[in-house]
Design an enzyme around this catalytic site. Structure first.
Site, short mmCIF file in Angstrom:
data_model
loop_
_atom_site.label_atom_id
_atom_site.label_comp_id
_atom_site.label_asym_id
_atom_site.label_seq_id
_atom_site.Cartn_x
_atom_site.Cartn_y
_atom_site.Cartn_z
N ASN A 196 -1.81 -3.01 -7.40
CA ASN A 196 -2.21 -1.61 -7.57
C ASN A 196 -1.07 -0.63 -7.40
OD1 ASN A 196 -2.55 -2.58 -4.75
ND2 ASN A 196 -2.88 -0.39 -4.35
N SER A 197 0.07 -1.09 -6.84
CA SER A 197 1.18 -0.16 -6.61
C SER A 197 2.50 -0.90 -6.55
CB SER A 197 0.97 0.62 -5.29
OG SER A 197 1.02 -0.27 -4.18
N GLY A 198 3.59 -0.13 -6.60
CA GLY A 198 4.93 -0.68 -6.40
C GLY A 198 5.31 -1.80 -7.34
N TYR A 221 8.04 -9.30 10.38
CA TYR A 221 8.31 -9.24 8.95
C TYR A 221 9.34 -10.31 8.56
CZ TYR A 221 9.21 -7.27 4.33
OH TYR A 221 9.33 -7.10 2.98
N GLY A 240 -1.80 -7.26 -4.64
CA GLY A 240 -1.10 -5.99 -4.46
C GLY A 240 -0.67 -5.39 -5.77
N SER A 248 11.79 -11.94 0.73
CA SER A 248 12.81 -10.92 0.95
C SER A 248 14.04 -11.57 1.54
CB SER A 248 12.29 -9.84 1.91
OG SER A 248 13.34 -8.99 2.33
N GLY A 262 4.10 -4.79 -7.53
CA GLY A 262 2.93 -5.46 -8.08
C GLY A 262 2.37 -4.76 -9.30
#
Length: 320
Positions: free
Chosen positions: A26-28, A182, A24, A153, A30
């Protein structure tokens, strides 16, 4: 310095020559993690399912950092075949992996099964990263000292482990709760580290988990509950930025302070004691064994990670 973040990684250590996988990336969180580690001289592999986004992130990081050792590899955690293909490519073409960061995750509110028969939210957040980590353990051990990091989380505290309903197969359309998936998957992230750290004792490979904070990323796009959406929109201005959210991951990846620390849980670049449930060795062991069955790990190891092999488990018959 941003005021919303109590935890900032002040470590300036470089990681020249070290190979890092960021799922991950590619964004945020990460992306910010991959960019920071690229600045430090690491050889970065951005692993994500969207080729266009992955290549764009790679190019942007190269342009910003000047580090040309940033690469994209396709990885779809919702497909065990894709995980096997990714791992096989790494094992064939890389001599070492120094840091594995299991960062990718989704918040899926829908009761959707993958091609492997697993609940999408559980597979992307737990079963996929579990299989990936297990398949890469040989090269991580050969590269020791090396590090494995699971991004979890704080909502793991609301997670529940029911081995007779781990894949939520007993839920009806009306009883299914996406947020519980989640919560459960985030608890699995920490329990995985509890057992993994035990299995890695004496190998020079450490394994830790973390809570990045409540971060303003696109993970909330998966929320379709109206009330939750309203709450998110009201408090979004108080969320951490992706840069702030990446700090604890970066700390666990580079800091000498945690070089020999394993099996622990971190928040804001500090170690915290996670719940008694998440540290339960028997629960962690059982989850590991059930996860092995659900991803057909033993069959894969016997087949030498043959990517053409098909693995689809009837989870309704998996009673522990």
């Amino acid at each position: 310095m941003p005021s919303k973040s109590k935890g900032v990684c002040y470590c300036t250590k470089h990681i020249f020559g070290k190979v890092v996988i960021v799922t991950g990336g590619n964004s945020g969180i990460g992306y910010e993690t991959a960019k920071d580690l690229a600045y430090r001289g690491g050889r970065i592999i951005i692993a994500c399912k969207n080729e266009e986004h992955g290549i764009a992130a790679r190019d942007k990081i190269i342009a910003e950092t000047g580090n040309r050792n940033v690469h994209f590899r396709k990885l779809n955690l919702a497909s065990l075949k894709s995980v096997r293909q990714f791992a096989e490519d790494i094992l064939k073409n890389k001599k070492r992996i120094d840091i594995l960061i299991n960062n990718a995750g989704i918040y899926s509110s829908k009761n959707v099964k993958t091609e492997d028969g697993l609940l999408e939210g559980m597979q992307v957040n737990h079963f996929g990263p579990f299989l990936l980590t297990c398949l890469l353990l040989p090269i991580l051990k050969m590269s020791a000292p090396s590090r494995i990091i699971n991004v979890s989380s704080v909502v793991y505290k609301k997670g529940k482990i029911d081995f007779n309903n781990l894949n939520m197969e007993k839920e009806t359309e009306s009883s299914f709760k996406g947020y519980q998936v989640y919560y459960n998957s985030k608890l699995c992230n920490i329990l995985m580290i509890t057992e993994l750290s035990r299995r890695l004792e004496g190998t020079g490979v450490t394994a830790n988990s973390l809570h990045p904070g409540i971060v303003n990323t696109n993970i909330f796009k998966g929320v379709d509950d109206r009330f939750t959406k309203i709450v998110i929109s009201m408090f979004k201005c108080h969320f951490k930025t992706p840069w702030e959210g990446a700090q604890t991951t970066i700390y666990l990846a580079v800091s000498p302070e945690v070089a020999s620390v394993s099996g622990k849980y971190f928040v804001d670049c500090h170690q915290e004691v996670s719940s008694k449930t998440s540290r339960d060795p028997e629960l962690a062991r059982k989850l590991w064994e059930v996860s092995e069955k659900l991803v057909c790990l033993n069959k894969l190891m016997n087949d030498n990670i043959q990517t053409k092999s098909k693995c689809k488990v009837n989870t309704e018959k998996l009673i522990v």
